[in-house]
Structures are given as C-alpha cells and as structure tokens.
Scaffold this motif. Structure first.
Motif, PDB file in Angstrom:
ATOM      1  N   MET A   1       0.831  -1.209   0.000  1.00 51.41           N
ATOM      2  CA  MET A   1       0.000   0.000   0.000  1.00 51.41           C
ATOM      3  C   MET A   1       0.863   1.255   0.000  1.00 51.41           C
ATOM      4  O   MET A   1       0.498   2.252  -0.610  1.00 51.41           O
ATOM      5  CB  MET A   1      -0.923   0.015   1.220  1.00 51.41           C
ATOM      6  N   ALA A   2       2.003   1.205   0.676  1.00 55.91           N
ATOM      7  CA  ALA A   2       2.919   2.354   0.695  1.00 55.91           C
ATOM      8  C   ALA A   2       3.399   2.673  -0.714  1.00 55.91           C
ATOM      9  O   ALA A   2       3.762   3.806  -1.008  1.00 55.91           O
ATOM     10  CB  ALA A   2       4.098   2.074   1.617  1.00 55.91           C
ATOM     11  N   ASN A   3       3.362   1.673  -1.586  1.00 56.78           N
ATOM     12  CA  ASN A   3       3.759   1.851  -2.979  1.00 56.78           C
ATOM     13  C   ASN A   3       2.562   2.075  -3.897  1.00 56.78           C
ATOM     14  O   ASN A   3       2.684   2.000  -5.115  1.00 56.78           O
ATOM     15  CB  ASN A   3       4.567   0.646  -3.450  1.00 56.78           C
ATOM     16  N   GLY A   4       1.374   2.323  -3.297  1.00 53.91           N
ATOM     17  CA  GLY A   4       0.195   2.655  -4.088  1.00 53.91           C
ATOM     18  C   GLY A   4      -0.650   1.488  -4.548  1.00 53.91           C
ATOM     19  O   GLY A   4      -1.630   1.687  -5.268  1.00 53.91           O
ATOM     20  N   LEU A   5      -0.319   0.264  -4.131  1.00 50.38           N
ATOM     21  CA  LEU A   5      -1.106  -0.899  -4.549  1.00 50.38           C
ATOM     22  C   LEU A   5      -2.272  -1.122  -3.605  1.00 50.38           C
ATOM     23  O   LEU A   5      -2.141  -0.983  -2.386  1.00 50.38           O
ATOM     24  CB  LEU A   5      -0.224  -2.144  -4.604  1.00 50.38           C
ATOM     25  N   LYS A   6      -3.413  -1.479  -4.158  1.00 53.25           N
ATOM     26  CA  LYS A   6      -4.628  -1.652  -3.359  1.00 53.25           C
ATOM     27  C   LYS A   6      -4.606  -2.975  -2.606  1.00 53.25           C
ATOM     28  O   LYS A   6      -4.185  -3.999  -3.149  1.00 53.25           O
ATOM     29  CB  LYS A   6      -5.857  -1.636  -4.268  1.00 53.25           C
TER      30      LYS A   6
END
Length: 118
Positions: A38-43
């Motif tokens: 999530m920190a890398n933008g993945l859901k």
C-alpha cells in the motif's frame, strides 16, 4: 479506493498507538507485506480493506474515490479522523460531527478556489 488516504490513516493510528508497521499488521489481521504494498500505491484485497477500516473504526466509504472531489479532501479527512477517534474527550458522535464539518470546510475551500480560477 484512495490507497494513499487509507495508508495515511493507518500511519496516524499506528503512530498514536506507538506500534511498528509489523505490530500494526498483526493487530489489524493483515500481512505486513500488504501494508508495504500500500505504501507503494497498490490496493489491498477486499478482506484486508475491510479489516483495516474495521480496525480504524472508520466507514469504508471514507476511502472511496469520488472523481468530482479533489485528491486532498479524502486525505485530509482520513488523516484527521483517527487522531480525533484517539481522543478520550470526544464521543463517537463528536467525531462524526467533526468529520462532517472538516469535509464540508474542505469542499467549500475547493469550491472557492475553483471559483477564483474560473
């Protein structure tokens, strides 16, 4: 889903509770790698998303993306609500009211900015 806002809300709650990311993941019931992604933008998947919003005591709708709203409003509200919930002097009704007031103010500010630009 506004992954950035969800991650920010988790981070605020994590900091308030004095937890590491790994401890937070264990308490929420998700894998540490889920939060890392999530920190890398993945859901996160639906089950992890539900666990996170339940742990935060926030409605899932707080993190839905509305294309008519700016990116900053969900992040602002999502970042502040865990901090408000952590306060012992506020009831759930107080928090809900403040959440509505903050969201309304953010919408008004955005509308005023858009009016000045147009």
């Amino acid at each position: 889903m506004d992954v950035k806002a969800l991650h920010a809300a988790l981070d605020a709650a994590r900091a308030k509770e004095g937890l590491s990311w790994r401890q937070l993941a264990k308490e929420v019931g998700v894998s540490a790698s889920t939060i890392s992604r999530m920190a890398n933008g993945l859901k996160p998947d639906v089950t992890a998303f539900a666990a996170m919003t339940t742990w935060l005591r926030m409605p899932a709708e707080s993190f839905y993306v509305d294309p008519m709203r700016s990116d900053e409003e969900p992040e602002l509200v999502a970042s502040l609500v865990p901090l408000l919930r952590a306060r012992r002097d506020l009831t759930e009704n107080d928090v809900a009211y403040l959440e509505e007031v903050i969201a309304a103010a953010a919408r008004r500010f955005r509308a005023e900015r858009e009016g000045q630009e147009g």
